[in-house]
Design a protein around this motif. Structure first.
Motif, PDB file in Angstrom:
ATOM      1  N   GLU A   1       1.835  13.053   1.714  1.00  0.00           N
ATOM      2  CA  GLU A   1       2.306  12.506   2.986  1.00  0.00           C
ATOM      3  C   GLU A   1       1.892  11.042   3.056  1.00  0.00           C
ATOM      4  O   GLU A   1       0.729  10.717   2.799  1.00  0.00           O
ATOM      5  CB  GLU A   1       1.699  13.242   4.195  1.00  0.00           C
ATOM      6  N   ILE A   2       2.840  10.206   3.400  1.00  0.00           N
ATOM      7  CA  ILE A   2       2.548   8.781   3.597  1.00  0.00           C
ATOM      8  C   ILE A   2       3.095   8.416   4.972  1.00  0.00           C
ATOM      9  O   ILE A   2       4.310   8.319   5.156  1.00  0.00           O
ATOM     10  CB  ILE A   2       3.203   7.906   2.503  1.00  0.00           C
ATOM     11  N   ILE A   3       2.185   8.276   5.926  1.00  0.00           N
ATOM     12  CA  ILE A   3       2.604   8.009   7.302  1.00  0.00           C
ATOM     13  C   ILE A   3       2.499   6.521   7.575  1.00  0.00           C
ATOM     14  O   ILE A   3       1.409   5.942   7.484  1.00  0.00           O
ATOM     15  CB  ILE A   3       1.728   8.788   8.304  1.00  0.00           C
TER      16      ILE A   3
ATOM     17  N   ALA B   1       0.849  -1.199   0.000  1.00  0.00           N
ATOM     18  CA  ALA B   1       0.000   0.000   0.000  1.00  0.00           C
ATOM     19  C   ALA B   1       0.884   1.249   0.000  1.00  0.00           C
ATOM     20  O   ALA B   1       0.593   2.234  -0.684  1.00  0.00           O
ATOM     21  CB  ALA B   1      -0.926  -0.012   1.209  1.00  0.00           C
ATOM     22  N   VAL B   2       1.977   1.190   0.747  1.00  0.00           N
ATOM     23  CA  VAL B   2       2.911   2.334   0.790  1.00  0.00           C
ATOM     24  C   VAL B   2       3.476   2.608  -0.610  1.00  0.00           C
ATOM     25  O   VAL B   2       3.480   3.752  -1.091  1.00  0.00           O
ATOM     26  CB  VAL B   2       4.064   2.043   1.783  1.00  0.00           C
ATOM     27  N   MET B   3       3.924   1.557  -1.291  1.00  0.00           N
ATOM     28  CA  MET B   3       4.499   1.761  -2.630  1.00  0.00           C
ATOM     29  C   MET B   3       3.455   2.307  -3.601  1.00  0.00           C
ATOM     30  O   MET B   3       3.754   3.158  -4.439  1.00  0.00           O
ATOM     31  CB  MET B   3       5.082   0.442  -3.159  1.00  0.00           C
ATOM     32  N   ALA B   4       2.219   1.803  -3.482  1.00  0.00           N
ATOM     33  CA  ALA B   4       1.159   2.268  -4.382  1.00  0.00           C
ATOM     34  C   ALA B   4       0.802   3.726  -4.090  1.00  0.00           C
ATOM     35  O   ALA B   4       0.532   4.507  -5.006  1.00  0.00           O
ATOM     36  CB  ALA B   4      -0.073   1.378  -4.236  1.00  0.00           C
ATOM     37  N   ALA B   5       0.830   4.101  -2.805  1.00  0.00           N
ATOM     38  CA  ALA B   5       0.529   5.494  -2.446  1.00  0.00           C
ATOM     39  C   ALA B   5       1.588   6.426  -3.030  1.00  0.00           C
ATOM     40  O   ALA B   5       1.286   7.531  -3.494  1.00  0.00           O
ATOM     41  CB  ALA B   5       0.449   5.636  -0.923  1.00  0.00           C
ATOM     42  N   ARG B   6       2.838   5.951  -3.018  1.00  0.00           N
ATOM     43  CA  ARG B   6       3.904   6.778  -3.610  1.00  0.00           C
ATOM     44  C   ARG B   6       3.671   6.944  -5.109  1.00  0.00           C
ATOM     45  O   ARG B   6       3.772   8.050  -5.645  1.00  0.00           O
ATOM     46  CB  ARG B   6       5.277   6.147  -3.346  1.00  0.00           C
ATOM     47  N   ILE B   7       3.339   5.837  -5.790  1.00  0.00           N
ATOM     48  CA  ILE B   7       3.080   5.921  -7.239  1.00  0.00           C
ATOM     49  C   ILE B   7       1.903   6.865  -7.516  1.00  0.00           C
ATOM     50  O   ILE B   7       1.898   7.608  -8.496  1.00  0.00           O
ATOM     51  CB  ILE B   7       2.773   4.513  -7.809  1.00  0.00           C
ATOM     52  N   SER B   8       0.900   6.846  -6.615  1.00  0.00           N
ATOM     53  CA  SER B   8      -0.288   7.689  -6.812  1.00  0.00           C
ATOM     54  C   SER B   8      -0.007   9.164  -6.564  1.00  0.00           C
ATOM     55  O   SER B   8      -0.867  10.000  -6.806  1.00  0.00           O
ATOM     56  CB  SER B   8      -1.410   7.244  -5.866  1.00  0.00           C
TER      57      SER B   8
ATOM     58  N   LYS C   1      10.343   3.511   5.021  1.00  0.00           N
ATOM     59  CA  LYS C   1      10.811   4.810   4.492  1.00  0.00           C
ATOM     60  C   LYS C   1      11.424   4.631   3.114  1.00  0.00           C
ATOM     61  O   LYS C   1      11.206   5.435   2.205  1.00  0.00           O
ATOM     62  CB  LYS C   1      11.826   5.417   5.458  1.00  0.00           C
ATOM     63  N   GLU C   2      12.186   3.553   2.972  1.00  0.00           N
ATOM     64  CA  GLU C   2      12.815   3.290   1.676  1.00  0.00           C
ATOM     65  C   GLU C   2      11.753   3.108   0.589  1.00  0.00           C
ATOM     66  O   GLU C   2      11.947   3.512  -0.559  1.00  0.00           O
ATOM     67  CB  GLU C   2      13.663   2.018   1.821  1.00  0.00           C
ATOM     68  N   LEU C   3      10.612   2.534   0.956  1.00  0.00           N
ATOM     69  CA  LEU C   3       9.585   2.231  -0.046  1.00  0.00           C
ATOM     70  C   LEU C   3       8.596   3.374  -0.258  1.00  0.00           C
ATOM     71  O   LEU C   3       7.738   3.285  -1.132  1.00  0.00           O
ATOM     72  CB  LEU C   3       8.833   0.950   0.352  1.00  0.00           C
ATOM     73  N   GLY C   4       8.710   4.433   0.549  1.00  0.00           N
ATOM     74  CA  GLY C   4       7.845   5.579   0.255  1.00  0.00           C
ATOM     75  C   GLY C   4       7.270   6.335   1.432  1.00  0.00           C
ATOM     76  O   GLY C   4       6.673   7.393   1.246  1.00  0.00           O
ATOM     77  N   CYS C   5       7.376   5.823   2.658  1.00  0.00           N
ATOM     78  CA  CYS C   5       6.814   6.563   3.786  1.00  0.00           C
ATOM     79  C   CYS C   5       7.569   7.871   3.976  1.00  0.00           C
ATOM     80  O   CYS C   5       8.795   7.888   4.013  1.00  0.00           O
ATOM     81  CB  CYS C   5       6.896   5.739   5.074  1.00  0.00           C
ATOM     82  N   THR C   6       6.834   8.955   4.116  1.00  0.00           N
ATOM     83  CA  THR C   6       7.478  10.238   4.398  1.00  0.00           C
ATOM     84  C   THR C   6       7.697  10.391   5.902  1.00  0.00           C
ATOM     85  O   THR C   6       8.566  11.143   6.330  1.00  0.00           O
ATOM     86  CB  THR C   6       6.613  11.403   3.883  1.00  0.00           C
ATOM     87  N   HIS C   7       6.874   9.706   6.694  1.00  0.00           N
ATOM     88  CA  HIS C   7       7.005   9.725   8.153  1.00  0.00           C
ATOM     89  C   HIS C   7       6.671   8.345   8.689  1.00  0.00           C
ATOM     90  O   HIS C   7       5.891   7.612   8.071  1.00  0.00           O
ATOM     91  CB  HIS C   7       6.032  10.725   8.783  1.00  0.00           C
ATOM     92  N   THR C   8       7.214   8.013   9.849  1.00  0.00           N
ATOM     93  CA  THR C   8       6.823   6.776  10.526  1.00  0.00           C
ATOM     94  C   THR C   8       6.504   7.117  11.977  1.00  0.00           C
ATOM     95  O   THR C   8       7.159   7.977  12.583  1.00  0.00           O
ATOM     96  CB  THR C   8       7.947   5.719  10.487  1.00  0.00           C
ATOM     97  N   LEU C   9       5.482   6.461  12.515  1.00  0.00           N
ATOM     98  CA  LEU C   9       5.076   6.712  13.900  1.00  0.00           C
ATOM     99  C   LEU C   9       4.843   5.390  14.609  1.00  0.00           C
ATOM    100  O   LEU C   9       4.335   4.436  14.009  1.00  0.00           O
ATOM    101  CB  LEU C   9       3.768   7.524  13.934  1.00  0.00           C
TER     102      LEU C   9
END
Ligand code: APR
Ligand code: ZN
Ligand code: ZN
Length: 374
Positions: A220-222, A209-216, A235-243
């Protein structure tokens, strides 16, 4: 033919699975391919969280069953009347395969197919055939796939052709993890550029889902998880932040990062507390996409008045609301173009004898996707 397979005789055995051994590695008989069926030599099969749920007995199965619902391999023989595939084709095996003619299939929603759901629960292929046995006793098919085996007899609808340049141990992850995670973003949510998303649960499905959100083009991808060791790859795959999911101020932190909440929260664990967080960190008018599967019958709670007055949407998405023959070729191309580095989800490979131990590793969150090489 005789072949080696991982057979589950009983659900609900205690952990650690390395000791209780839910999968027995045995020589079994495989018949066919009959008319309209395909024999596949399995070259890779992914171990998914849903396998853990099956082993734990959260969803009942017809037993004994050869496990495995995602995989990839090479077509070795086709039955009479099969025209879509030929010997030597590389294929992805997927559990989503509609009958093609029920109301839902006609509406292009094969994940909801009535006919296939019935045969699945009986442990049969969708044509009502059973090709597995041992010493003359029946063994059942798992979701029409049963990829924890050297060979599988499946219906053409459970197979999607793959470019032979895609390594089969990577292709193995496309049939469930990729379809489900990426499809939740592309098909269910239809994320648009600049939108803000959160993904709760950074396992094999969530990271897709993270990779697809980046492609879309999400701005912000948390990524949220109870296990912080998942954050580097996220983070490597697209998360801009991690919590951290366990932070007491998780919702406040997520809202601060997104100016009041995310447009889409993807819940990819199936846990009740994760659902609560997903609803809370979604902005007014936003959507919660429920991907993780808990046990059937589990009840979840939410504040109904807030849901109404804030116009939030709760939306279930099964298997990425996918149409495999449309979606898988696109995702395989994303991988080949370097946009969806699915290979990074592969934590390692294993033989049959390591399967039970790997259930424990997945249960403890120590691996993302382990690939069985039968
Ligand atoms: N909050 C946040 N993260 C959590 C929580 C929680 N309460 N509980 C578990 N997690 C994290 C785990 O640490 C792990 O990183 O969720 C992730 C789940 O990953 P996997 O075990 O690899 O599961 P996956 O195969 O991705 O499947 C996820 O989708 O298809 C369904 O049935 C499947 O419900 C499962 C979900
Ligand atoms: Zn799965
Ligand atoms: Zn159907």
């Amino acid at each position: 033919m005789k072949m080696t397979a991982a057979v589950m005789y009983e659900q609900g055995l205690p952990t650690p699975y390395a000791n209780s051994g839910p999968f027995r590695i045995e020589e079994v008989d495989l018949e066919g391919p009959g008319e309209g069926e395909v024999l596949v030599e399995v070259r890779g099969a992914g171990l998914c969280h849903s396998d853990l749920s099956q082993v734990a007995g959260l969803r009942k199965r017809t037993l004994p069953v050869v496990g495995g619902h995602e995989g990839a391999g090479i077509v070795r023989e086709v039955g009479k009347g099969v025209t879509q595939f030929k010997e030597g084709d590389h294929v992805v095996m997927t559990l989503v395969a509609g009958c093609g003619c029920c109301n839902f299939c006609v509406e292009q929603r094969p994940v909801l197919c009535n006919g296939v759901t019935a045969s699945r629960s009986q442990g049969l292929l969708a044509n009502s055939a059973r090709r597995l046995s041992r010493n003359g006793q029946p063994i059942y098919h798992y979701s029409g796939v049963s990829s924890f085996a050297q060979y599988a007899v499946t219906l053409p609808g459970s197979l999607i052709k793959a470019d032979p340049r895609v390594p089969l141990d990577v292709a193995a992850m496309f049939g469930c993890a990729v379809l489900t995670g990426a499809g939740s973003v592309f098909n269910a949510a239809q994320v648009r550029p600049g939108q803000r998303v959160a993904v709760i649960g950074l396992g094999g499905v969530g990271l897709n889902a993270v990779m697809a959100a980046r492609i879309s083009g999400a701005s912000e991808i948390i990524g949220i998880d109870i296990n912080e060791s998942k954050f580097a790859l996220a983070k490597e795959l697209g998360c801009t932040h991690t919590l951290s999911a366990t932070a007491p101020d998780l919702v406040e932190q997520a809202r601060a990062l997104t100016n009041g909440g995310v447009d889409f929260a993807f819940e990819v664990t199936g846990h009740k507390n994760a659902m609560q967080s997903a609803i809370a960190l979604t902005r007014k008018g936003g959507q919660v996409i429920c991907v993780g599967l808990g046990a059937f019958g589990d009840m979840y709670q939410y504040d109904h008045a807030s849901l109404v007055s804030e116009e939030k949407v709760l939306r279930g998405s099964l298997m990425g609301s996918c149409i495999p023959e449309r979606d898988l070729p696109r995702y395989l191309k994303f991988f080949q173009d370097g946009k969806m580095p699915v290979d990074k989800l592969k934590s390692g490979t294993m033989g049959f004898d390591e399967l039970n131990h790997n259930l424990d590793l997945l249960d403890r969150g120590e691996v993302v996707r382990q690939i069985l090489l039968p």
